[in-house]
Design an enzyme around this catalytic site. Structure first.
Site, PDB file in Angstrom:
ATOM      1  N   GLY A   1      -8.915 -15.729 -14.079  1.00  0.00           N
ATOM      2  CA  GLY A   1      -8.118 -14.918 -13.715  1.00  0.00           C
ATOM      3  C   GLY A   1      -7.668 -14.227 -14.640  1.00  0.00           C
ATOM      4  N   HIS A   2      -6.711 -13.715 -14.854  1.00  0.00           N
ATOM      5  CA  HIS A   2      -5.445 -13.049 -15.950  1.00  0.00           C
ATOM      6  C   HIS A   2      -4.143 -13.168 -15.429  1.00  0.00           C
ATOM      7  CE1 HIS A   2      -4.560 -10.532 -19.623  1.00  0.00           C
ATOM      8  NE2 HIS A   2      -3.912 -10.080 -18.801  1.00  0.00           N
TER       9      HIS A   2
ATOM     10  N   ASP B   1     -11.298  -1.369   6.617  1.00  0.00           N
ATOM     11  CA  ASP B   1      -9.450  -1.866   6.925  1.00  0.00           C
ATOM     12  C   ASP B   1      -8.903  -0.788   6.387  1.00  0.00           C
ATOM     13  OD1 ASP B   1     -10.317  -2.134   4.320  1.00  0.00           O
ATOM     14  OD2 ASP B   1      -9.016  -3.645   3.671  1.00  0.00           O
TER      15      ASP B   1
ATOM     16  N   ASP C   1      -8.139  -5.085  -5.339  1.00  0.00           N
ATOM     17  CA  ASP C   1      -7.164  -5.027  -4.732  1.00  0.00           C
ATOM     18  C   ASP C   1      -6.403  -5.229  -5.031  1.00  0.00           C
ATOM     19  OD1 ASP C   1      -6.181  -2.895  -3.404  1.00  0.00           O
ATOM     20  OD2 ASP C   1      -7.706  -3.371  -1.323  1.00  0.00           O
TER      21      ASP C   1
ATOM     22  N   CYS D   1       0.417  -0.943  -0.127  1.00  0.00           N
ATOM     23  CA  CYS D   1      -0.471  -0.191  -0.007  1.00  0.00           C
ATOM     24  C   CYS D   1       1.074   1.066   0.296  1.00  0.00           C
ATOM     25  CB  CYS D   1      -1.206  -0.210   1.104  1.00  0.00           C
ATOM     26  SG  CYS D   1      -2.204  -0.903   0.731  1.00  0.00           S
TER      27      CYS D   1
ATOM     28  N   LYS E   1       0.694   3.217  -3.662  1.00  0.00           N
ATOM     29  CA  LYS E   1      -1.027   3.726  -3.563  1.00  0.00           C
ATOM     30  C   LYS E   1      -0.828   5.201  -4.729  1.00  0.00           C
ATOM     31  CE  LYS E   1      -3.525   0.921  -0.799  1.00  0.00           C
ATOM     32  NZ  LYS E   1      -4.871   0.750  -2.219  1.00  0.00           N
TER      33      LYS E   1
ATOM     34  N   ASP F   1     -11.381  -5.656   2.228  1.00  0.00           N
ATOM     35  CA  ASP F   1     -12.952  -4.788   1.771  1.00  0.00           C
ATOM     36  C   ASP F   1     -13.756  -5.737   1.891  1.00  0.00           C
ATOM     37  OD1 ASP F   1     -11.156  -2.992   1.171  1.00  0.00           O
ATOM     38  OD2 ASP F   1     -11.275  -3.274  -1.003  1.00  0.00           O
TER      39      ASP F   1
ATOM     40  N   ASP G   1     -16.607   3.709   0.280  1.00  0.00           N
ATOM     41  CA  ASP G   1     -16.059   2.931   0.617  1.00  0.00           C
ATOM     42  C   ASP G   1     -15.279   2.398  -0.325  1.00  0.00           C
ATOM     43  OD1 ASP G   1     -17.025   1.867   3.510  1.00  0.00           O
ATOM     44  OD2 ASP G   1     -18.835   2.310   2.844  1.00  0.00           O
TER      45      ASP G   1
END
Length: 719
Positions: free
Chosen positions: A520-521, A605, A447, A400, A403, A470, A430
């Site tokens: 997924g990717h 969170d 995320d 984080c 970010k 989350d 949120d």
């Protein structure tokens, strides 16, 4: 023209953080082999240096002075660290098995795990004694015993050099504490046979001056809680028993399929085992062509040879032979700051020898305390304006800490139109949205994290717990997940290995949380990034930011500090033990905490915007203000010290702008520290706060009551 990073093509795995591997990692950091991915596996974040153990036991050194910081060393070497005990190696599949971790694949491996001095065949030893090796556990038990009061009775089993050093160190330490003590050295044969008669006589006189009773030709029947029973009927009082005899290899080595000598890995003159892809060094290895005693001097001398030979096995250079010296200098501590030196049949003793020994030991350890600063890559001479400022003066944070600032994000989002579908309810502030399908309420979030550890399995576990935060913060039950993975450039075989590790861990975390991975990717890029998109089901109305009320108490379920700790670790400035503790907090799932807090009025969170930023989000959405009890906010080990040194995460300055009314400096700076997989911040009825905290702590969360909400806008601090 931009030069992409070179692909990874081979896996080198170092099993154990012994002296040879520690020196090898240091050398690797100064001259890595392009294309090789290095992994070191060790039970803990540090590797103790055995040469200073007697000095620690005697009280001449602090515990931390013995430790080689493997996490810091691995960062210097560009290696990943896996903290766990190896319990097997499969030479057929080329996999190393580690407790609690997916199998680790290798192309070339090296074993440097030392030996153990436990005595499983001696009745009572496992339950009532502490083996001198592995060193870490022994040091902790001795430190605890030394802090006690009253009569001390200590027995050391084994009359070799290691045993007599320990006995004399213990006697000196107990005498220095003013404790009455009985110290007994027990050997089944004759003590000190590895030293020349003159040296042996000097050591025996030193033991006599320290009041150590030496029992030779003594056979032990059993060890009990407060004594040792000999086969001849004698009973030796002993409330602390250690073993320094019969050093033996770890059990998993015997099941490796490698050629062994008395249980030790048999290696040739190139330090190569019977499997050419597996090497071994130090005490766990047997030099088949030139057998030598188990002594640290050989492990140290093997390091440069092992470095060259591992590179050769990976495809670069030629192997060279290791030729051990016939004799070596023995430096034996005599309890106090006195030592004996012996070589080539000659010995000297006294304080000067201690100074010499201490100089050699400190010089060895300083290689790891003061790692060389490698030059940063120079910027091009011709470059666009602002490039130097954009790069900054430290590595870009991961997790984080990487970010985008809240201001840039809000500016971009404000320009977007609101969803015009009736089944989508945006939740201002949120990180998730509420979807309605008939009577079903579903939350959705996404995320991802830029990696801050080279271990894909650990990074996946952290990223999964982080993304699930989350869902848990809204009181929802995780339902389905898709994964988005970016790998650094690597060969097809390493892609398969890495994706296997990542997806095994991702599936494990999601299944434990009650969700399933449905797809997924994946792609390749310059660095590893791991993320998840998740849905969760709400049995009741979701817990949002907007339900808090004046008078509510604030509960935080995890400590702060991951941002500053990861920033320090990337810069090589963090204590490895602190980092290991931080990882333990990050991988702690919060599903049970969410269940306990299901009646919270508001919850979020704590992640990238720090505690202050996320609390500000609750206050703005709920029309409240808040007072934080700064001294009650839990902090991760080392976070306060690093913050006071001025270490900051990349996004710290942006986070400070979210709540400019709060003071900065000291402990308060950590309120703005971005958290990765951080705790839940819940606003709860004040009457319930104490019981909820108690329930959370009983469930394994270091939860704390950190403040309360009120009707006055803004954030305030109360010490």
């Amino acid at each position: 023209m931009h030069t992409p990073p070179l692909p990874l093509t081979r896996d080198l795995v170092l099993i154990g953080g012994g002296h040879t591997h520690a020196l090898l990692l240091r050398k690797w950091g100064m001259n890595p082999l392009p294309g090789a991915r290095v992994t070191v596996i060790n039970p803990g974040p540090t590797a103790p240096y055995s040469g200073m153990l007697p000095g620690f036991v005697a009280g001449h050194y602090q515990r931390q002075e013995l430790d080689i910081d493997l996490i810091r060393l691995a960062r210097f070497a560009g290696a990943r660290v896996i903290l766990g005990a190896v319990d097997g190696i499969d030479t057929g599949t080329r996999h190393i098995h580690v407790s609690g971790h997916p199998p680790v694949a290798f192309d070339v491996a090296s074993v440097n795990v030392g030996i153990t001095s436990d005595m499983p065949a001696l009745p009572g030893f496992a339950g009532h004694a502490v083996p001198a090796k592995p060193l870490g556990a022994f040091a902790a038990q001795w430190e605890k015993y030394l802090s006690e009061s009253g009569l001390a009775s200590v027995a050391v089993i084994g009359g070799g050099v290691a045993g007599v050093e320990l006995a004399m160190a213990m006697a000196h330490a107990l005498r220095s504490k003013g404790r009455d003590a009985r110290i007994t050295l027990i050997d089944s044969a004759t003590a000190l046979t590895a030293t020349v008669p003159k040296a042996s006589a000097t050591i025996r006189r030193a033991m006599a001056r320290l009041g150590i009773e030496v029992l030779e030709q003594a056979s032990i029947r059993q060890v009990s809680a407060d004594q040792i029973d000999l086969t001849d009927g004698r009973q030796i009082p002993a409330t602390f028993v250690t073993g320094a005899a019969g050093a033996r290899p770890y059990d998993w080595i015997s099941e490796s399929g490698l050629a062994l000598q008395d249980g030790f890995v048999e290696v040739n003159t190139y330090l190569q085992s019977s499997d050419p892809a597996i090497f071994a060094a130090g005490d766990c290895a047997h030099l088949s062509e030139n057998p030598r005693p188990k002594a640290g001097v050989f492990a140290v001398r093997e390091a440069p040879v092992l470095y060259d030979n591992l590179r050769a096995a990976l495809g670069a250079g030629q192997m060279r032979r290791y030729v051990p010296q016939k004799d070596y200098l023995k430096l034996i501590s005599l309890g106090g700051k006195s030592a004996l030196a012996e070589r080539l049949g000659t010995s000297f003793s006294g304080p000067l020898m201690w100074k010499w020994k201490n100089h050699i030991d400190q010089r060895f350890m300083n290689q790891f305390r003061d790692l060389p600063r490698m030059p940063a890559r120079a910027l091009p001479r011709h470059r666009a304006a602002g490039l130097h400022e954009a790069l900054g003066d430290k590595p870009m944070c991961g997790g984080c800490g990487a970010k985008v600032g809240r201001g840039a994000l809000q500016f971009a989002l404000q320009a977007l139109p609101q969803p015009n579908r009736p089944d989508i309810t945006p939740l201002p502030g949120d990180d998730a949205a509420l979807l309605r399908t008939g009577d079903t309420q579903q939350v959705m979030t996404s995320d991802h994290l830029r990696s801050f550890t080279n271990d894909p399995a650990l990074m996946t576990r952290i990223a999964a717990v982080h993304a699930l935060g989350d869902i848990w913060a809204m009181g929802a039950h995780p339902q389905a997940a898709t994964a988005t993975i970016i790998l650094p450039r690597m060969s097809a075989e390493l892609q398969q290995r890495t994706m296997t590790e990542i997806m095994r861990v991702a599936s494990d975390v999601m299944r434990h949380a009650g969700a399933g991975i449905v797809g997924g990717h994946s792609s390749m890029g310059d660095e590893m990034t791991i993320g998840f998109t998740l849905t969760g089901l709400c049995e009741a109305e979701p817990i949002t930011l907007s339900g808090a009320k004046p008078g509510d108490a604030l509960i935080l379920t995890k400590p702060l500090g991951s941002g500053v700790l990861m920033a320090a670790e990337m810069a090589g400035q963090a204590d490895g033990a602190w980092i290991a503790e931080a990882f333990e907090q990050m991988v702690l799932p919060q599903g049970e905490a969410s269940r306990i807090l299901h009646n919270a009025h508001a919850m979020t969170d704590v992640t990238g915007f720090g505690l202050a930023g996320h609390l500000q989000g609750i206050c703005e959405a709920s029309g409240c203000g808040a007072t934080l009890f700064l001294n009650s906010v839990p902090m991760m080990a080392g976070a306060t010290e690093l913050s006071e040194q001025g270490i900051r995460s990349t996004i710290y300055t942006d986070n400070c702008a979210i709540a400019p009314e709060l003071p900065t400096g000291g402990r308060a700076d950590l309120l703005f520290d971005p958290q990765t997989a951080g705790g839940l911040l819940a606003a709860v009825a004040s009457d319930d706060a104490d019981s909820l905290c108690a329930e959370l702590r009983a469930a394994g969360y270091p939860a704390a009551l950190i403040g309360h909400l009120d009707a006055t806008p803004g954030l305030r601090i109360q010490n």
